[in-house]
Design a protein around this motif. Structure first.
Motif, short mmCIF file in Angstrom:
data_model
loop_
_atom_site.label_atom_id
_atom_site.label_comp_id
_atom_site.label_asym_id
_atom_site.label_seq_id
_atom_site.Cartn_x
_atom_site.Cartn_y
_atom_site.Cartn_z
N ASN A 169 -120.88 6.38 -82.28
CA ASN A 169 -121.81 5.42 -82.82
C ASN A 169 -123.36 5.53 -83.21
O ASN A 169 -123.10 5.14 -84.21
CB ASN A 169 -122.67 5.29 -80.99
N ILE A 176 -129.00 -2.96 -84.41
CA ILE A 176 -127.77 -3.89 -83.41
C ILE A 176 -128.47 -4.78 -82.36
O ILE A 176 -129.70 -4.55 -82.13
CB ILE A 176 -128.07 -2.49 -82.30
N SER A 177 -127.89 -6.02 -82.31
CA SER A 177 -128.06 -7.08 -81.55
C SER A 177 -127.46 -7.30 -80.70
O SER A 177 -126.35 -7.29 -80.86
CB SER A 177 -127.53 -8.78 -82.83
N ARG A 178 -128.14 -7.15 -79.61
CA ARG A 178 -127.94 -7.76 -78.52
C ARG A 178 -128.20 -8.59 -77.84
O ARG A 178 -129.67 -9.67 -77.15
CB ARG A 178 -128.38 -6.15 -77.42
N ARG A 197 -132.33 -3.78 -81.86
CA ARG A 197 -132.56 -2.32 -81.55
C ARG A 197 -132.39 -1.83 -83.08
O ARG A 197 -131.01 -2.29 -83.58
CB ARG A 197 -131.75 -1.58 -80.83
N ASP A 228 -132.20 0.62 -76.08
CA ASP A 228 -131.12 0.95 -76.09
C ASP A 228 -132.00 0.44 -74.49
O ASP A 228 -130.69 0.03 -73.61
CB ASP A 228 -131.14 2.47 -76.03
N THR A 256 -132.37 -2.97 -73.58
CA THR A 256 -130.80 -3.94 -73.61
C THR A 256 -130.00 -3.68 -71.86
O THR A 256 -129.47 -4.76 -71.99
CB THR A 256 -130.59 -4.09 -74.31
N THR A 282 -123.63 -9.45 -75.38
CA THR A 282 -123.54 -9.27 -76.86
C THR A 282 -123.53 -7.79 -76.60
O THR A 282 -124.64 -7.28 -76.98
CB THR A 282 -123.29 -9.93 -77.31
N SER A 283 -122.78 -6.99 -78.24
CA SER A 283 -123.77 -5.90 -78.86
C SER A 283 -122.84 -5.46 -80.60
O SER A 283 -122.00 -5.41 -80.72
CB SER A 283 -123.40 -4.25 -78.15
N ASN A 284 -123.91 -6.55 -81.70
CA ASN A 284 -123.32 -6.37 -82.95
C ASN A 284 -123.95 -5.38 -83.66
O ASN A 284 -125.39 -5.43 -83.66
CB ASN A 284 -123.44 -7.64 -83.61
N SER A 303 -121.60 -4.38 -75.04
CA SER A 303 -122.77 -3.02 -74.89
C SER A 303 -122.55 -2.67 -73.73
O SER A 303 -123.81 -1.22 -73.73
CB SER A 303 -124.42 -4.46 -74.58
#
Ligand code: NAD
Length: 425
Positions: free
Chosen positions: A107, A119-121, A141, A289, A292, A306-308, A325
């Motif tokens: 990652n 990183i959008s969660r 994040r 980290d 979330t 979600t995790s984008n 995530s």
């Protein structure tokens, strides 16, 4: 126009799914993703244009990590990526799996390779079912920097100098000098690259405004003085571009009429108290980290987050990687191997697959404008919305996984079969 397009999707139609990168991992989430692709995707789509990369520890070891470099290259080229969770091997796992070395987190390599911004969660919600938060919670994040890229060593007594050598030939200077008096010390050096924080700010505030939720910025800048710059950038972008719109929408009432800063330890408490949801938080990499994961627990399960990853190619094109995530869910994998029933909630994984397929279709329509690519895009969007509804209905009818439905909930395999059945009707 899109209203004239026939966007219906039928079983066995074999629509060509637009090119995307499919990164396979291992353990329970790999097993489950295979079932999902076989039962929910392949009956409707031809996925020959997906480029596959196996990022299991064994495949990374066999290729001396060439497979990771190839995956990062393909991701930059194609711009739409789905990734299953992967294992970053512990010292014990290196031994158990007979690996030649302890491979680093894939990652981290991807976040750096794709110029990761954020990183959008976000929380996943199922209408009619109460999870942890009543309304959406978004998290941004920072995708790079901090402890993850730290250089470190174990040292004894002595002096530690951290010296900065400017690229422009200006005189070097000592950033930090400290005397180490203990016999045993760990010394650590890291940095936070701040060039893309403005871009993170735009992505975050736009998302919050669209979803009508209140934004907060989280740091520990009261004590960690070097974090002030993150807040300053966020605040100046907010004031210049977004404050008026948030005010007009009445979204700053809960935060005292302005963008509010939360100290990270206070944020951990608010996350437990603010179960009505309706807010967003933006934070540095490591704080993001931790926070979330906390959101995932309050919201019932890591399966409901979600995790984008959003990054940018050198030519400016946005790269989007979609993943769950959570990790590989090793405990359920060991149960599965021992012949026990498991119940993995696949919503985070499937939201990632949906996100990647939709982004791939959008990119194809932008890059090769034609009636054909518009039709494929419409079909991908239609089908993935239907898939989401089928998954949610299965939860609503009490046939969800056990993290939500309790002991009477469905097993991993039965849930997937039930949704597949619903899709065929
Ligand atoms: P994990 O997220 O896999 O599991 C944590 C706990 O949450 C477990 O009890 C698990 O059963 C439960 N859980 C997680 N997702 C669930 C779901 N969808 N449905 C039901 N229950 C769920 O984290 P872990 O156990 O700490 O790590 C396992 C492995 O995953 C490690 O090897 C780690 O390196 C890897 N990992 C990978 C990623 C990634 O690729 N992005 C992220 C985190 C961990």
């Amino acid at each position: 126009t899109s209203t004239e397009i026939d966007d219906s999707v039928t079983l066995g139609e074999g629509i060509k799914a637009p090119p995307m990168v499919y990164i396979a991992g291992e353990e329970m989430t790999h097993y489950t993703s295979n079932l999902i692709v076989d039962q929910w995707i392949k009956p409707y789509f031809n996925v020959d244009a997906w480029e596959h990369f196996d990022l299991s520890c064994k495949a990374r070891d066999d290729s001396d990590d060439k497979v990771l470099h190839d995956a990062v290259e393909a991701g930059s080229r194609i711009g739409a990526i789905f990734k299953e969770p992967t294992i970053t091997p512990s010292t014990l796992q290196v031994k158990e799996m007979g690996l030649s070395k302890a491979f680093g987190s894939p990652n981290g390599a991807m976040r750096r390779g794709w110029n990761g911004i954020t990183i959008s969660r976000d929380t996943i919600h199922i209408e009619g079912i109460e999870l942890g938060y009543k309304n959406p919670v978004f998290f941004e994040r920072h995708a790079v920097g901090g402890e993850y890229g730290a250089g470190w060593n174990e040292v004894g007594q002595g002096t530690l100098l951290t010296t900065y050598l400017p690229d422009d030939g200006a005189s070097p200077f000592v950033v930090d000098k400290r005397d180490l008096t203990d016999d045993h010390n760990v010394v650590v050096v890291y940095h936070n690259p701040y060039d893309n924080v403005a871009e993170l700010a735009h992505l975050f505030f736009k998302r919050c405004l669209d979803a009508e939720i209140t934004p907060y910025v989280v740091t520990k800048k009261t004590v960690f003085k070097w974090q002030e710059g993150f807040w300053e950038t966020m605040k100046s972008i907010f004031d210049e571009h977004y404050k008026a719109d948030f005010e007009k929408a009445g979204l700053l009432e809960r935060s005292g009429g302005d963008l509010q800063h939360l100290i990270s330890d206070a944020a951990t408490m608010q996350l437990i108290r603010w179960t009505d949801g309706g807010f967003g938080m933006a934070a540095h990499n490591y704080d993001g980290d931790m926070l979330t994961d906390q959101i995932a627990q309050v919201h019932r399960s890591p399966g409901f987050i979600t995790s984008n990853l959003v990054g940018r190619r050198d030519d400016g094109t946005l790269i989007k990687e979609f993943e769950a995530s959570h990790g590989t869910v090793s405990d359920l994998w060991h149960d599965h191997l021992a012949g026990k029933e498991t119940s993995l909630n696949p919503l985070g994984l499937v939201e990632a697959m949906i996100g990647a397929m939709q982004h791939a279709a959008t990119l194809q329509a932008e890059n090769n404008p034609s009636d054909e690519s518009e039709i494929v895009k419409a079909k991908v969007f239609n089908y993935t919305e239907t898939l989401r509804t089928a998954m949610h209905n299965t939860f609503r009818y009490g046939q969800g996984t056990r993290d939500m439905s309790g002991p009477s909930g469905f097993t991993t395999e039965d849930y997937i079969a039930k949704v597949a059945w619903r899709l065929q009707r």
